[in-house]
Design a protein around this motif. Structure first.
Motif, PDB file in Angstrom:
ATOM      1  N   LEU A 294     103.003  89.284 -57.708  1.00 11.40           N
ATOM      2  CA  LEU A 294     103.373  88.692 -59.288  1.00 11.40           C
ATOM      3  C   LEU A 294     102.492  87.372 -59.439  1.00 11.40           C
ATOM      4  CD1 LEU A 294     104.421  88.560 -62.199  1.00 11.40           C
ATOM      5  CD2 LEU A 294     106.580  87.617 -61.087  1.00 11.40           C
ATOM      6  N   PRO A 295     102.532  86.290 -58.669  1.00 11.00           N
ATOM      7  CA  PRO A 295     101.910  84.992 -59.222  1.00 11.00           C
ATOM      8  C   PRO A 295     100.432  85.234 -59.190  1.00 11.00           C
ATOM      9  CG  PRO A 295     103.612  84.674 -57.427  1.00 11.00           C
ATOM     10  CD  PRO A 295     103.213  86.109 -57.498  1.00 11.00           C
ATOM     11  N   VAL A 296      99.845  85.978 -58.342  1.00 14.60           N
ATOM     12  CA  VAL A 296      98.365  86.310 -58.451  1.00 14.60           C
ATOM     13  C   VAL A 296      97.962  86.879 -59.856  1.00 14.60           C
ATOM     14  CG1 VAL A 296      96.306  86.947 -57.079  1.00 14.60           C
ATOM     15  CG2 VAL A 296      98.446  86.197 -55.792  1.00 14.60           C
ATOM     16  N   VAL A 297      98.558  87.929 -59.880  1.00 14.81           N
ATOM     17  CA  VAL A 297      98.166  89.035 -61.143  1.00 14.81           C
ATOM     18  C   VAL A 297      98.206  88.107 -62.110  1.00 14.81           C
ATOM     19  CG1 VAL A 297      98.204  90.994 -62.486  1.00 14.81           C
ATOM     20  CG2 VAL A 297      98.374  90.912 -59.711  1.00 14.81           C
ATOM     21  N   SER A 298      99.410  87.597 -62.635  1.00 17.44           N
ATOM     22  CA  SER A 298     100.003  86.856 -63.627  1.00 17.44           C
ATOM     23  C   SER A 298      98.889  85.558 -63.891  1.00 17.44           C
ATOM     24  CB  SER A 298     101.249  86.591 -63.685  1.00 17.44           C
ATOM     25  OG  SER A 298     101.612  85.479 -62.689  1.00 17.44           O
ATOM     26  N   GLY A 299      98.621  84.859 -62.692  1.00 14.84           N
ATOM     27  CA  GLY A 299      97.674  83.785 -62.679  1.00 14.84           C
ATOM     28  C   GLY A 299      96.339  84.054 -63.191  1.00 14.84           C
ATOM     29  N   VAL A 300      95.809  84.958 -62.898  1.00 14.08           N
ATOM     30  CA  VAL A 300      94.552  85.440 -63.183  1.00 14.08           C
ATOM     31  C   VAL A 300      94.546  85.855 -64.609  1.00 14.08           C
ATOM     32  CG1 VAL A 300      92.435  87.007 -62.733  1.00 14.08           C
ATOM     33  CG2 VAL A 300      93.733  86.216 -60.940  1.00 14.08           C
ATOM     34  N   ALA A 301      95.475  86.772 -65.037  1.00 16.53           N
ATOM     35  CA  ALA A 301      95.523  87.090 -66.558  1.00 16.53           C
ATOM     36  C   ALA A 301      95.538  85.848 -67.321  1.00 16.53           C
ATOM     37  CB  ALA A 301      96.918  87.876 -66.661  1.00 16.53           C
ATOM     38  N   MET A 302      96.164  84.639 -66.978  1.00 11.47           N
ATOM     39  CA  MET A 302      96.412  83.484 -67.799  1.00 11.47           C
ATOM     40  C   MET A 302      95.157  82.967 -67.745  1.00 11.47           C
ATOM     41  SD  MET A 302      99.104  82.396 -69.496  1.00 11.47           S
ATOM     42  CE  MET A 302     100.461  82.678 -68.902  1.00 11.47           C
ATOM     43  N   LEU A 303      94.534  82.772 -66.750  1.00 15.42           N
ATOM     44  CA  LEU A 303      93.113  82.244 -66.594  1.00 15.42           C
ATOM     45  C   LEU A 303      92.157  82.853 -67.749  1.00 15.42           C
ATOM     46  CD1 LEU A 303      91.031  80.158 -65.255  1.00 15.42           C
ATOM     47  CD2 LEU A 303      90.610  82.127 -63.644  1.00 15.42           C
ATOM     48  N   PHE A 304      92.459  84.099 -67.693  1.00 16.09           N
ATOM     49  CA  PHE A 304      91.184  84.822 -68.606  1.00 16.09           C
ATOM     50  C   PHE A 304      91.812  84.619 -70.168  1.00 16.09           C
ATOM     51  CE2 PHE A 304      89.607  87.189 -64.866  1.00 16.09           C
ATOM     52  CZ  PHE A 304      88.301  87.315 -65.357  1.00 16.09           C
ATOM     53  N   LEU A 305      93.191  84.419 -70.195  1.00 14.83           N
ATOM     54  CA  LEU A 305      93.594  84.345 -71.621  1.00 14.83           C
ATOM     55  C   LEU A 305      93.158  82.834 -72.110  1.00 14.83           C
ATOM     56  CD1 LEU A 305      95.458  84.989 -73.929  1.00 14.83           C
ATOM     57  CD2 LEU A 305      97.619  83.940 -72.740  1.00 14.83           C
ATOM     58  N   TYR A 306      93.197  81.917 -71.171  1.00 16.84           N
ATOM     59  CA  TYR A 306      92.925  80.567 -71.829  1.00 16.84           C
ATOM     60  C   TYR A 306      91.214  80.619 -72.042  1.00 16.84           C
ATOM     61  CZ  TYR A 306      92.212  75.600 -71.724  1.00 16.84           C
ATOM     62  OH  TYR A 306      91.975  74.182 -72.144  1.00 16.84           O
ATOM     63  N   HIS A 307      90.412  81.298 -71.110  1.00 25.21           N
ATOM     64  CA  HIS A 307      88.993  81.645 -71.465  1.00 25.21           C
ATOM     65  C   HIS A 307      88.939  82.174 -72.701  1.00 25.21           C
ATOM     66  CE1 HIS A 307      87.084  80.024 -68.032  1.00 25.21           C
ATOM     67  NE2 HIS A 307      87.836  80.723 -67.083  1.00 25.21           N
ATOM     68  N   ALA A 308      89.676  83.213 -73.141  1.00 18.94           N
ATOM     69  CA  ALA A 308      89.436  83.880 -74.318  1.00 18.94           C
ATOM     70  C   ALA A 308      89.757  83.173 -75.617  1.00 18.94           C
ATOM     71  CB  ALA A 308      90.404  85.153 -74.256  1.00 18.94           C
ATOM     72  N   LEU A 309      90.565  82.291 -75.474  1.00 24.06           N
ATOM     73  CA  LEU A 309      91.349  81.588 -76.733  1.00 24.06           C
ATOM     74  C   LEU A 309      90.062  80.044 -76.923  1.00 24.06           C
ATOM     75  CD1 LEU A 309      94.986  80.801 -75.746  1.00 24.06           C
ATOM     76  CD2 LEU A 309      94.135  82.012 -77.845  1.00 24.06           C
ATOM     77  N   GLN A 310      89.533  79.759 -75.661  1.00 26.60           N
ATOM     78  CA  GLN A 310      88.413  78.820 -75.811  1.00 26.60           C
ATOM     79  C   GLN A 310      87.111  79.393 -76.255  1.00 26.60           C
ATOM     80  OE1 GLN A 310      90.764  76.331 -75.778  1.00 26.60           O
ATOM     81  NE2 GLN A 310      89.164  75.088 -74.939  1.00 26.60           N
TER      82      GLN A 310
ATOM     83  N   ARG B 208      85.207  90.128 -73.827  1.00 21.26           N
ATOM     84  CA  ARG B 208      85.416  90.513 -72.275  1.00 21.26           C
ATOM     85  C   ARG B 208      86.635  89.619 -71.675  1.00 21.26           C
ATOM     86  NH1 ARG B 208      80.042  88.094 -69.510  1.00 21.26           N
ATOM     87  NH2 ARG B 208      80.622  85.796 -69.569  1.00 21.26           N
ATOM     88  N   ASP B 209      86.933  88.510 -72.277  1.00 16.88           N
ATOM     89  CA  ASP B 209      87.892  87.784 -71.926  1.00 16.88           C
ATOM     90  C   ASP B 209      89.022  88.184 -72.247  1.00 16.88           C
ATOM     91  OD1 ASP B 209      86.354  86.183 -70.254  1.00 16.88           O
ATOM     92  OD2 ASP B 209      86.102  84.695 -71.704  1.00 16.88           O
TER      93      ASP B 209
ATOM     94  N   ARG C 247      90.530  82.391 -85.515  1.00 18.30           N
ATOM     95  CA  ARG C 247      89.324  82.818 -84.951  1.00 18.30           C
ATOM     96  C   ARG C 247      89.579  83.896 -84.065  1.00 18.30           C
ATOM     97  NH1 ARG C 247      88.012  78.337 -83.012  1.00 18.30           N
ATOM     98  NH2 ARG C 247      88.906  78.671 -80.608  1.00 18.30           N
ATOM     99  N   SER C 248      90.904  83.870 -83.371  1.00 19.64           N
ATOM    100  CA  SER C 248      91.152  84.935 -82.334  1.00 19.64           C
ATOM    101  C   SER C 248      91.940  86.347 -82.669  1.00 19.64           C
ATOM    102  CB  SER C 248      92.234  84.085 -81.206  1.00 19.64           C
ATOM    103  OG  SER C 248      91.680  82.952 -80.785  1.00 19.64           O
ATOM    104  N   LEU C 249      92.150  86.324 -83.956  1.00 14.67           N
ATOM    105  CA  LEU C 249      92.797  87.586 -84.255  1.00 14.67           C
ATOM    106  C   LEU C 249      92.001  88.890 -84.052  1.00 14.67           C
ATOM    107  CD1 LEU C 249      93.636  86.583 -88.162  1.00 14.67           C
ATOM    108  CD2 LEU C 249      95.266  87.028 -86.289  1.00 14.67           C
ATOM    109  N   PRO C 250      90.567  89.097 -83.887  1.00 16.73           N
ATOM    110  CA  PRO C 250      89.740  90.118 -83.586  1.00 16.73           C
ATOM    111  C   PRO C 250      90.306  90.352 -82.094  1.00 16.73           C
ATOM    112  CG  PRO C 250      88.459  89.079 -84.863  1.00 16.73           C
ATOM    113  CD  PRO C 250      89.547  88.124 -84.764  1.00 16.73           C
ATOM    114  N   GLY C 251      90.166  89.131 -81.303  1.00 15.51           N
ATOM    115  CA  GLY C 251      90.591  89.238 -79.910  1.00 15.51           C
ATOM    116  C   GLY C 251      91.638  89.746 -79.456  1.00 15.51           C
ATOM    117  N   ILE C 252      92.881  89.244 -80.276  1.00 12.09           N
ATOM    118  CA  ILE C 252      94.188  89.515 -80.015  1.00 12.09           C
ATOM    119  C   ILE C 252      94.333  91.032 -80.026  1.00 12.09           C
ATOM    120  CG2 ILE C 252      96.523  89.493 -80.889  1.00 12.09           C
ATOM    121  CD1 ILE C 252      95.769  86.452 -81.782  1.00 12.09           C
TER     122      ILE C 252
END
Length: 618
Positions: free
Chosen positions: A125-141, A146-147, A189-194
């Motif tokens: 759980l910590p690994v998969v959710s951690g990588v997911a959160m990393l990509f989410l932060y990348h996507a918001l930024q 792809r993010d 800005r994130s609506l299409p990405g969401i």
């Protein structure tokens, strides 16, 4: 990662000693399903298991066989994989210094080492959710498609890790509200990405959702088992507040009391080691308008809910989803101090590096000492991690296949035996606290576990048997009984009665007196007429003249799904009499019923009367 790997892998098959039921259950599921070519997304057996971790165990079990190392090595590797995840998260959120210190915390904290050495699916759980959160932060930024897709897919994948992840979706509306208030431009800005995020999430999680619709009990049963009952410690609100306070104390004041995942009451960061964590929390709260600081706080709060809303808080396994933000906040606090030192002192960067290295070295020593020299040598672990069952399973595997094998255990078809000793899959399983099974053939061997001590009721079986206890270092593991002939099966009082076409009651023995506060003890001598695939129970009631129950006991220590025609067993029943017995004639009756539906089976024979069997009173 190398030093953390040493802490997690060194003597992994020996510490913790034994193979716990829950670890072995995962191995049994791998053997019975994945290695046979099946591809389940969820296992309903053993209170329910998300499947991702089991697929990573499968190649190890195939390569190493039914061994402890095969089950624990994947968990250790998942635990090690968390280190680069928090490093990149800390570096992306704040600075490489914060990321490095977060990696140090992930590598050397007792929490990570203890859990990482146990073959539990929660380690994924910590690994998969951690990588997911990393990509989410990348996507918001960045807003890159792809993010967003990667983040949604990984959050969907996290649902296949461990029960606690079911709280993670609560972060989505909370994060959305936060963005609408403080980062409206980012939100627009994130609506299409969401939309892409939701699409990827839905695609990956769809097989699991379909399974839950087909088997709703898999969604709710385990939650009901561990959830807080109403009224514990007063009102539900009072209970939740008490649980919350206990959970918050686990970081630097007072940890879990049971000592299964840590030294009893040992906090996650003992003593001064907790200061960087609390400093990180203060900094994150102070800078909460920054997404990089608000996201770990939100993440931490949501993933502490699984232990707050369940019994026995704090519980370090149920809180495992809070590992990444916990280590990140520790790294943030230490990173801020490092940055402050580097700005105010020319040699501050070098000095901070030296301090970080010293802290890491000291942490390695403390964690290794506490784990291997203190925690792992506690006598309680012999029973907590089921070394007694591990020893019995290995001995049972030596029994020749042409010899009858009987096993008495607290859990029917105990997973530790089934995984380590394939020979035990064909054994007769019973619970010596409630029954004793008779060997089908001779010679025979019976193992009576420490969880079901040999009672006096087993005397009919013990006649002519050889027995020896196995107790390493003074810790009782099991009693091994052997016989060359089948002992006689002779009830002191003979009866002729049948429960439907399934079971014949051949007689009984009864002791005790019919007086207030006394206990009636019955032994029912039974012979199986037909095998069944249902869970059955025998009830014994003492009733008054009006048919009201005065005392009762329901049990079946020889599980019905293991029955074969001709099997014989003695079931034990204790009826505790009340302080005052009712006037008039009392009746002692027995019956057989389906434990799931409650349906009673009809009775036949000379002792049968009105849907039950009349038993003689002492």
């Amino acid at each position: 990662m190398l030093t953390a790997g040493g802490l997690r892998i060194w003597k992994l098959n020996l510490f913790p000693a034994g193979l716990h039921f829950d670890e072995a259950a995962q191995g049994v599921l791998v053997q019975e399903h994945i290695l046979r070519g099946e591809t389940p997304v969820f296992f309903s057996a053993y209170t329910g298991h998300e499947a991702l971790f089991h697929y990573t165990q499968a190649p190890f079990v195939a390569l190493l066989g039914p061994t402890i190392l095969a089950l624990r090595l994947p968990a250790a590797l998942w635990s090690i994989a968390l280190i680069p995840v928090v490093f990149f998260l800390g570096g992306r959120f704040w600075s490489w210094k914060a990321g490095l210190l977060a990696a140090v915390a992930a590598a050397y904290s007792g929490w990570g080492v203890h859990v990482g050495r146990i073959g539990f699916r929660a380690n994924s759980l910590p690994v998969v959710s951690g990588v997911a959160m990393l990509f989410l932060y990348h996507a918001l930024q960045s807003g890159r498609r792809r993010d967003w897709l990667a983040s949604g897919a990984l959050f969907g994948l996290s649902l296949y890790t461990y029960l606690a992840v079911r709280m993670l979706p609560l972060a989505a509306p909370l994060l959305l509200v936060y963005l609408l208030i403080w980062h409206r431009a980012t939100c627009r800005r994130s609506l299409p990405g969401i939309a892409l995020f939701v699409l990827a999430l839905a695609c990956v999680s769809m097989p699991l959702a379909i399974h839950m619709l087909r088997v709703p009990s898999d969604l709710s049963d385990r939650l009901r088992q561990i959830g807080l009952p109403a009224g514990v410690g007063g009102s539900r609100l009072h209970t939740v507040l008490t649980q919350t306070w206990a959970t918050l104390l686990m970081f630097g004041v007072r940890g879990a009391r049971d000592g299964f995942f840590n030294l009893p009451f040992r906090p996650v960061f003992p003593g001064l080691a907790a200061l960087p964590f609390y400093a990180g929390v203060v900094v994150a709260v102070w800078r909460w308008r920054s997404l990089a600081h608000a996201l770990p706080l939100l993440w931490l709060g949501v993933m502490l809910l699984p232990t707050i809303l369940a019994v026995d808080a704090p519980h370090l396994l149920r809180a495992i989803g809070a590992m990444p933000p916990t280590f990140l906040l520790w790294g943030l606090g230490g990173g801020v101090a490092w940055e402050w030192l580097a700005r105010r002192w020319r040699a501050g960067l070098v000095a901070g590096s030296i301090v970080a290295a010293v802290i890491a070295g000291q942490w390695i020593y403390v964690t290794a000492h506490e784990y291997f020299d203190v925690w792992a040598r506690r006598p309680e672990l012999f029973y907590d991690y089921m070394q007694y069952a591990t020893d019995a399973a290995r001995e049972a595997e030596k029994i020749p296949p042409d010899q009858a094998l009987l096993i008495s255990e607290e859990y029917d078809r105990h997973a530790t035996y089934l995984f380590l000793a394939p020979r035990t899959r064909s054994a007769q399983w019973f619970d010596a606290r409630h029954a004793v099974a008779w060997p089908r053939t001779a010679p025979w061997t019976a193992f009576v576990s420490a969880t079901t001590p040999v009672p006096l009721d087993m005397q009919p079986l013990l006649a002519g048997a050889r027995g020896q206890p196995y107790a390493p270092d003074g810790l009782y593991a099991y009693m091994k009984l052997q016989g060359d002939t089948i002992p006689p099966f002779r009830p002191p009082t003979v009866l002729q009665a049948r429960f439907g076409d399934l079971l014949e009651l051949q007689g009984l023995s009864i002791s005790g007196s019919l007086k207030p506060r006394e206990t009636l003890h019955l032994q029912l001598y039974n012979r199986v007429l037909a095998g069944v695939d249902r869970e059955l129970r025998i009830f014994v009631h003492l009733e008054d003249a009006d048919g009201d129950i005065v005392a009762q006991q329901d049990a079946l220590g020889y599980p019905s799904h293991g029955w074969k025609p001709g099997d014989r067993f003695i079931s034990f029943h204790d009826l505790k009499l009340p302080d005052v017995l009712p006037a008039g004639k009392l009746h002692l009756i027995a019956g057989l019923y389906d434990a799931v539906t409650g349906r009673r089976y009809p009775v036949h024979g000379t002792a049968a009367q009105g849907g039950f069997i009349n038993l003689p009173l002492p």
